[in-house]
Design an enzyme around this catalytic site. Structure first.
Site, PDB file in Angstrom:
ATOM      1  N   ARG A  13      -0.341   0.206  -3.381  1.00 14.67           N
ATOM      2  CA  ARG A  13      -0.715   1.601  -3.149  1.00 14.67           C
ATOM      3  C   ARG A  13       0.451   2.578  -3.131  1.00 14.67           C
ATOM      4  NH1 ARG A  13      -3.967   0.894   2.241  1.00 14.67           N
ATOM      5  NH2 ARG A  13      -3.336  -1.308   2.170  1.00 14.67           N
ATOM      6  N   TRP A  68      -2.560  -2.158 -12.146  1.00 14.58           N
ATOM      7  CA  TRP A  68      -2.095  -3.228 -13.031  1.00 14.58           C
ATOM      8  C   TRP A  68      -2.079  -4.528 -12.239  1.00 14.58           C
ATOM      9  CZ3 TRP A  68       1.302   1.128 -12.501  1.00 14.58           C
ATOM     10  CH2 TRP A  68       2.214   1.017 -11.447  1.00 14.58           C
ATOM     11  N   GLU A 108      -2.446 -12.818  -8.988  1.00 16.79           N
ATOM     12  CA  GLU A 108      -3.893 -12.632  -9.144  1.00 16.79           C
ATOM     13  C   GLU A 108      -4.424 -13.519 -10.262  1.00 16.79           C
ATOM     14  OE1 GLU A 108      -5.395  -8.388  -8.597  1.00 16.79           O
ATOM     15  OE2 GLU A 108      -3.297  -8.055  -9.130  1.00 16.79           O
TER      16      GLU A 108
END
Length: 378
Positions: free
Chosen positions: A87, A257, A262
């Site tokens: 963030r 992105w 992940e």
């Protein structure tokens, strides 16, 4: 390339009726307007704007955000996303205002344009496309896929799944609605299923130029390419509602992105996803007969090395979990300096690889739920 759209089944009438008496919560509207003006004092006219909003809600049951309010609300929704570690750059979110689009055909075209613009030449741009909101009289359109780009999970005999098991149910739905199933392979891109307020749902096959994919290779092991692994470049969440000041934008696909883990530590490694750890361990010649050899850990690291290397080699934006952890603490410090609460879910903020080796592991976080927000539909 052309976007192919196929007409499907009718809208769920009971769900439609459930929205007919929905009225915007004036308290939420006022809270947001005050927040917007507090963080943008040069705008001025707070009380006049509050009067306008109150009047509009009284007359129509809702009100309309200015573009500046929409842009601010979408960016703050990212800032408030407790499960997102990335963030720090919330102010850079690009907001595509497409609130005039309500038809399934229009949504399909905007989804394709979103992917093209967010992807660019591989330099991924954080982007949100905001389509028609819910109103007291009419629900806005919705996307049934949880991300714009997802790989199919084809069920085969014996209960096995070819592809991504996470998407087996969505794949079944797409096939029931007319999708022919691609190649039947492990990385078939699913169509986007779109439901508008009126008319039949649409099945939209994404054109090839809208989906950038990265074949995975390893910097040291040539055999890794033989595994045939790949992943798409843009993680565009598409099934969450953007809530701003009491208004729900149910169709607001957004992306940042990828962080390497992940893909390398979850999508390709989880046993209920592509489950590749044993495959990689075997090619590495590791002893998988005992957990004490830490073969899973070794294979997991090499899988993540391949993901990071491949995206960098392809010129596609990606970050690693160590860098992103430090960036998150920078974001946290900035928010605290600004006098704002920075909510964070520890179980999502701590990376799924080498968690204790990152600085985000060694502290607690505020768990407040703030708005504006990206939220799952009620």
């Amino acid at each position: 390339m052309r976007t192919w759209i196929t007409s499907l089944r009718p809208f769920d009438a009971p769900a439609m009726r459930s929205w007919l008496e929905r009225t915007t919560d004036l308290r939420e509207a006022e809270r947001f307007i005050r927040l917007y003006h507090a963080e943008n004092p040069s705008v001025g006219g707070l009380y006049a704007r509050l009067r306008d909003v109150t009047r509009d809600v009284a007359r129509t049951g809702t009100y309309t955000h200015t573009f500046e309010e929409l842009e601010f609300g979408a960016r703050v929704a990212w800032r408030n996303s407790s499960r997102c570690i990335g963030r720090l750059y919330w102010r850079s979110l690009r907001v595509r205002d497409r609130r005039q689009v309500s038809t399934a055909e229009g949504v399909a075209l905007e989804c394709v344009d979103h992917l093209r613009e967010a992807t660019g030449d591989g330099k991924i741009r954080p982007t949100v496309t905001v389509l028609q909101p819910d109103t007291p009289a009419l629900p806005g359109p919705r996307i049934l896929n949880d991300q714009l780009v997802r790989y199919a999970g084809h069920r085969v005999r014996g209960g096995q799944v070819v592809g991504d098991p996470k998407n087996a149910e969505l794949t079944d739905m797409a096939k029931a609605l007319g999708w022919r199933g691609g190649t039947g392979g492990r990385f078939d891109v699913l169509p986007v299923i779109i439901q508008a307020a009126f008319g039949d749902p649409l099945l939209c096959n994404l054109p090839g130029d809208a989906v950038l994919e990265v074949p995975l290779v390893h910097p040291e092991y040539p055999w890794f390419a033989d595994l045939g692994l790949r992943w798409h470049a843009v993680p565009a969440i598409s099934d969450m509602c953007l809530e701003i000041g009491g208004i729900c934008y149910p169709c607001a696909p957004f992306n940042g992105w990828y962080m390497g883990t992940e893909i390398g530590a979850r999508n390709l490694a989880d046993t209920n996803r592509y489950d590749q750890l044993a495959v990689v361990a075997e090619r590495l010649g590791l002893d998988t007969s005992t957990e004490r050899s830490l073969w899973r850990d070794h294979a997991l690291v090499e899988l993540n090395v391949a993901v990071l290397h491949s995206f960098e080699q392809a010129g596609v934006t990606m970050t690693d979990h160590h860098t992103e952890s430090r960036r998150f603490l920078t974001h946290l410090a900035k928010e605290e300096k600004a006098g704002r609460v920075c909510p964070a879910d520890w179980s999502w903020i701590v990376p799924p690889l080498s968690g204790s080796a990152t600085p985000v592991f060694h502290r607690y976080y505020d768990t407040s739920v703030l708005t504006p927000a990206f939220a799952h539909h009620r």
